[in-house]
Enzyme design. Structure first.
Site, PDB file in Angstrom:
ATOM      1  N   HIS A 121       7.063 -21.292  68.901  1.00 28.97           N
ATOM      2  CA  HIS A 121       7.821 -20.465  69.835  1.00 28.97           C
ATOM      3  C   HIS A 121       7.716 -20.974  71.266  1.00 28.97           C
ATOM      4  O   HIS A 121       7.510 -20.197  72.204  1.00 28.97           O
ATOM      5  CB  HIS A 121       7.365 -19.003  69.748  1.00 28.97           C
ATOM      6  CG  HIS A 121       8.490 -18.034  69.811  1.00 28.97           C
ATOM      7  ND1 HIS A 121       8.466 -16.889  70.549  1.00 28.97           N
ATOM      8  CD2 HIS A 121       9.706 -18.060  69.233  1.00 28.97           C
ATOM      9  CE1 HIS A 121       9.602 -16.239  70.411  1.00 28.97           C
ATOM     10  NE2 HIS A 121      10.375 -16.931  69.611  1.00 28.97           N
ATOM     11  N   HIS A 150       0.204 -10.507  72.582  1.00 37.05           N
ATOM     12  CA  HIS A 150       0.712 -11.742  71.960  1.00 37.05           C
ATOM     13  C   HIS A 150       0.651 -11.525  70.450  1.00 37.05           C
ATOM     14  O   HIS A 150       1.451 -10.778  69.907  1.00 37.05           O
ATOM     15  CB  HIS A 150      -0.133 -12.904  72.471  1.00 37.05           C
ATOM     16  CG  HIS A 150       0.380 -14.271  72.148  1.00 37.05           C
ATOM     17  ND1 HIS A 150       1.570 -14.503  71.534  1.00 37.05           N
ATOM     18  CD2 HIS A 150      -0.163 -15.510  72.384  1.00 37.05           C
ATOM     19  CE1 HIS A 150       1.745 -15.820  71.395  1.00 37.05           C
ATOM     20  NE2 HIS A 150       0.703 -16.448  71.901  1.00 37.05           N
ATOM     21  N   LYS A 203       3.708   1.915  75.745  1.00 35.17           N
ATOM     22  CA  LYS A 203       4.473   0.856  75.086  1.00 35.17           C
ATOM     23  C   LYS A 203       4.421   1.022  73.575  1.00 35.17           C
ATOM     24  O   LYS A 203       3.384   1.383  73.020  1.00 35.17           O
ATOM     25  CB  LYS A 203       3.909  -0.501  75.463  1.00 35.17           C
ATOM     26  CG  LYS A 203       4.486  -0.997  76.768  1.00 35.17           C
ATOM     27  CD  LYS A 203       4.159  -2.450  76.979  1.00 35.17           C
ATOM     28  CE  LYS A 203       4.900  -2.958  78.203  1.00 35.17           C
ATOM     29  NZ  LYS A 203       4.465  -4.301  78.566  1.00 35.17           N
ATOM     30  N   ILE A 204       5.520   0.761  72.918  1.00 39.62           N
ATOM     31  CA  ILE A 204       5.569   0.817  71.458  1.00 39.62           C
ATOM     32  C   ILE A 204       5.404  -0.621  70.964  1.00 39.62           C
ATOM     33  O   ILE A 204       6.250  -1.483  71.225  1.00 39.62           O
ATOM     34  CB  ILE A 204       6.925   1.389  70.975  1.00 39.62           C
ATOM     35  CG1 ILE A 204       7.248   2.700  71.711  1.00 39.62           C
ATOM     36  CG2 ILE A 204       6.925   1.579  69.464  1.00 39.62           C
ATOM     37  CD1 ILE A 204       6.249   3.817  71.528  1.00 39.62           C
ATOM     38  N   MET A 205       4.302  -0.855  70.260  1.00 40.70           N
ATOM     39  CA  MET A 205       3.989  -2.226  69.843  1.00 40.70           C
ATOM     40  C   MET A 205       4.997  -2.731  68.811  1.00 40.70           C
ATOM     41  O   MET A 205       5.361  -2.003  67.896  1.00 40.70           O
ATOM     42  CB  MET A 205       2.572  -2.300  69.278  1.00 40.70           C
ATOM     43  CG  MET A 205       1.534  -2.132  70.339  1.00 40.70           C
ATOM     44  SD  MET A 205       1.588  -3.505  71.523  1.00 40.70           S
ATOM     45  CE  MET A 205       0.912  -2.725  72.947  1.00 40.70           C
ATOM     46  N   GLY A 206       5.395  -4.007  68.991  1.00 43.57           N
ATOM     47  CA  GLY A 206       6.392  -4.575  68.082  1.00 43.57           C
ATOM     48  C   GLY A 206       7.807  -4.476  68.641  1.00 43.57           C
ATOM     49  O   GLY A 206       8.766  -4.809  67.936  1.00 43.57           O
ATOM     50  N   HIS A 223      10.704  -8.221  74.240  1.00 40.92           N
ATOM     51  CA  HIS A 223      10.407  -9.643  74.251  1.00 40.92           C
ATOM     52  C   HIS A 223      10.812 -10.258  75.571  1.00 40.92           C
ATOM     53  O   HIS A 223      11.852  -9.897  76.121  1.00 40.92           O
ATOM     54  CB  HIS A 223      11.117 -10.368  73.097  1.00 40.92           C
ATOM     55  CG  HIS A 223      10.423 -11.631  72.733  1.00 40.92           C
ATOM     56  ND1 HIS A 223      10.620 -12.783  73.419  1.00 40.92           N
ATOM     57  CD2 HIS A 223       9.483 -11.891  71.796  1.00 40.92           C
ATOM     58  CE1 HIS A 223       9.841 -13.721  72.900  1.00 40.92           C
ATOM     59  NE2 HIS A 223       9.136 -13.203  71.930  1.00 40.92           N
ATOM     60  N   ARG A 255      14.124 -13.311  64.350  1.00 41.59           N
ATOM     61  CA  ARG A 255      13.117 -13.333  63.288  1.00 41.59           C
ATOM     62  C   ARG A 255      12.983 -11.967  62.629  1.00 41.59           C
ATOM     63  O   ARG A 255      12.600 -11.865  61.465  1.00 41.59           O
ATOM     64  CB  ARG A 255      11.761 -13.760  63.879  1.00 41.59           C
ATOM     65  CG  ARG A 255      11.800 -15.141  64.516  1.00 41.59           C
ATOM     66  CD  ARG A 255      10.572 -15.429  65.348  1.00 41.59           C
ATOM     67  NE  ARG A 255      10.440 -14.519  66.484  1.00 41.59           N
ATOM     68  CZ  ARG A 255       9.422 -14.510  67.324  1.00 41.59           C
ATOM     69  NH1 ARG A 255       8.435 -15.373  67.171  1.00 41.59           N
ATOM     70  NH2 ARG A 255       9.378 -13.650  68.330  1.00 41.59           N
ATOM     71  N   ASP A 262       7.062  -9.074  65.125  1.00 44.00           N
ATOM     72  CA  ASP A 262       5.836  -8.434  64.653  1.00 44.00           C
ATOM     73  C   ASP A 262       6.084  -7.107  63.945  1.00 44.00           C
ATOM     74  O   ASP A 262       5.310  -6.721  63.070  1.00 44.00           O
ATOM     75  CB  ASP A 262       4.888  -8.193  65.832  1.00 44.00           C
ATOM     76  CG  ASP A 262       4.323  -9.496  66.346  1.00 44.00           C
ATOM     77  OD1 ASP A 262       4.007 -10.351  65.511  1.00 44.00           O
ATOM     78  OD2 ASP A 262       4.215  -9.662  67.564  1.00 44.00           O
ATOM     79  N   ARG A 295       1.027 -20.820  63.043  1.00 44.32           N
ATOM     80  CA  ARG A 295       1.250 -21.403  64.375  1.00 44.32           C
ATOM     81  C   ARG A 295       0.499 -22.720  64.575  1.00 44.32           C
ATOM     82  O   ARG A 295       0.744 -23.438  65.552  1.00 44.32           O
ATOM     83  CB  ARG A 295       0.884 -20.374  65.453  1.00 44.32           C
ATOM     84  CG  ARG A 295       1.238 -20.743  66.885  1.00 44.32           C
ATOM     85  CD  ARG A 295       2.705 -21.106  67.092  1.00 44.32           C
ATOM     86  NE  ARG A 295       3.652 -20.052  66.831  1.00 44.32           N
ATOM     87  CZ  ARG A 295       4.028 -19.093  67.692  1.00 44.32           C
ATOM     88  NH1 ARG A 295       3.537 -19.082  68.899  1.00 44.32           N
ATOM     89  NH2 ARG A 295       4.922 -18.171  67.344  1.00 44.32           N
ATOM     90  N   ARG A 302      -2.101 -28.126  86.595  1.00 47.66           N
ATOM     91  CA  ARG A 302      -2.937 -27.488  87.618  1.00 47.66           C
ATOM     92  C   ARG A 302      -1.977 -26.907  88.663  1.00 47.66           C
ATOM     93  O   ARG A 302      -1.609 -27.596  89.615  1.00 47.66           O
ATOM     94  CB  ARG A 302      -3.854 -28.545  88.233  1.00 47.66           C
ATOM     95  CG  ARG A 302      -5.110 -28.063  88.958  1.00 47.66           C
ATOM     96  CD  ARG A 302      -4.830 -27.046  89.983  1.00 47.66           C
ATOM     97  NE  ARG A 302      -5.990 -26.687  90.776  1.00 47.66           N
ATOM     98  CZ  ARG A 302      -5.967 -25.705  91.649  1.00 47.66           C
ATOM     99  NH1 ARG A 302      -4.865 -24.981  91.822  1.00 47.66           N
ATOM    100  NH2 ARG A 302      -7.032 -25.426  92.360  1.00 47.66           N
TER     101      ARG A 302
END
Ligand code: COA
Length: 364
Positions: A182, A217, A250-253, A256, A265, A307, A332, A351
């Site tokens: 990704h 993540h 926040k609602i996970m999943g 983006h 996906r 996810d 990954r 850097r």
């Protein structure tokens, strides 16, 4: 004069020929190949990984050789098995994986191991590390005798000690393809930063695992399942999610940074999750998931990311929730290894500069 962008949003931090994310708003291409094409043709993940890492499609002979190398590296050294057994049962699985790969890196350092050997060892060993540690603490034996080359099916077999169905193997193959790569996501960028100091592949890999562990993540698939399991019915889920949104949680999943239209996906994994749910007659979790999806679309105009439907899909295959993120990491490895090689080929130390916000010069 460069300007500060929080979270590096919108900053071009390097060039890559490996992957494009959301160029048309809802597409994902690996070296020009669409994930819809790869998943639709059920291309073995191992061949996708080869293509990503070595920047070309494997010939039939090369694909065969790569598969055999993976199978031969599934078994891990006894010293690592003992080390895994000595880790507490309460260790977080991503920490187990980080430790396992770090340990292997000491046994097979880059100076004395050829590149092919390191690549196939990394690609092959993740599922064994996790299954070995997990089963040891449950007094179960880990089966390493899976007769096929697919890593997804191998993990299910090693973990649960029984042969996965064809649909489960296909679901795992799709999942592994979707999680392969990704672009400049946080863990891959981490691997590139470490590589840019001329450090070794194992160090870049271990650092990437650390970045992937975070719930913003890789950890989102686990949080999505915990959310789904909180609710008994779709109506409960609707009420609960509405309350969470009122509290600005926040609602996970969902959401983006890179996709503006839809995460491509999500539909691919949802297709398999639904198929398995029908076969297993495990429809309640999917019904709850679909209601949450509908509420988020209606209330926030947000779409599920990869996810979200991974969560019920893995759950139906008896994979314990804390092991969800390690599967993401197994897949990954393809992207990380591709980026490590690309960074090395055109290396410049990464850097960036910063904006100082502390006190002005003063006396001690
Ligand atoms: N649920 C509810 N609201 C969300 C949301 C979610 N999952 N994701 C973003 N939002 C809202 C934020 O609250 C914010 O609203 P505001 O402007 O009113 O404050 C707005 O959308 C922008 O969110 P932000 O966190 O700044 O977006 P981002 O680009 O930095 O974050 C993610 C992207 C993926 C980190 C973020 O959407 C998120 O945390 N999602 C949940 C975790 C997840 O699923 N991660 C896996 C990614 S593959």
């Amino acid at each position: 004069m460069s300007h500060y962008a929080p979270g590096l949003e919108g900053v071009i931090a390097g060039q890559t020929a490996i992957c494009t994310v959301g160029r048309e708003g809802n597409d994902l291409l690996y070296r020009g190949y669409s994930i819809i094409d790869l998943c639709g043709k059920n291309v073995p993940w191992e061949e996708v990984a080869f293509m990503l890492i070595w920047n070309r499609r494997a010939t039939p002979a090369e694909a065969d050789q790569f598969r055999r190398a993976i199978v031969s590296h599934r078994d891990i050294p006894d010293a690592l098995k003992r080390a895994l057994e000595s880790l507490p049962a309460t260790t977080k699985p991503m920490d187990v994986l980080r430790t396992g790969w770090s340990f292997l890196g000491n046994l097979f350092p880059e100076e004395s191991t050829d590149e092919d050997g390191i690549v196939s060892r990394i690609v092959a060993s993740g599922p064994t590390i996790i299954a070995w540690w997990y089963n040891h603490h449950r007094g179960r034996k880990t089966r390493l005798d899976y007769p096929h080359a697919d890593q997804g099916g191998y993990f299910l077999h090693a973990l649960n000690g029984k042969m996965p169905t064809d649909d489960e193997r296909k679901l795992m193959n799709t999942s592994m393809i979707l999680y392969s790569e990704h672009a400049f996501n946080a863990s891959t960028f981490t691997a590139r930063v470490v590589t840019s100091t001329l450090s070794d592949t194992w160090s870049a890999l271990v650092a990437a695992v650390g970045a992937l562990k975070g719930p913003l993540h890789g950890g989102a698939n686990e949080e999505a399942m915990r959310l789904i399991l909180q609710f008994g019915t779709p109506d409960d889920a609707e009420r609960g999610v509405m309350e969470m949104l009122t509290r600005k949680e926040k609602i996970m999943g969902f959401g983006h940074r890179a996709y503006k239209v839809r995460d491509p996906r999500s539909d691919l994994i949802k297709h398999w999750a639904l198929k398995l749910a029908e076969a297993n007659r495990d429809l309640p979790h999917m019904a709850i998931a679909q209601r949450i999806d509908a509420v988020m679309a209606r209330e926030k105009k947000m779409f599920p990311n990869t996810d979200f439907y991974h969560a019920p899909a893995y759950h139906m295959m008896d994979i314990p929730i804390p092991l969800f993120t390690p599967i993401f990491a197994f897949a990954r490895t393809a992207g990380w290894l591709a980026h490590i090689r690309e960074q090395r080929a055109e290396n410049r130390l990464i850097r960036p500069t910063e904006e100082y916000t502390g006190p002005e010069k003063r006396e001690w």
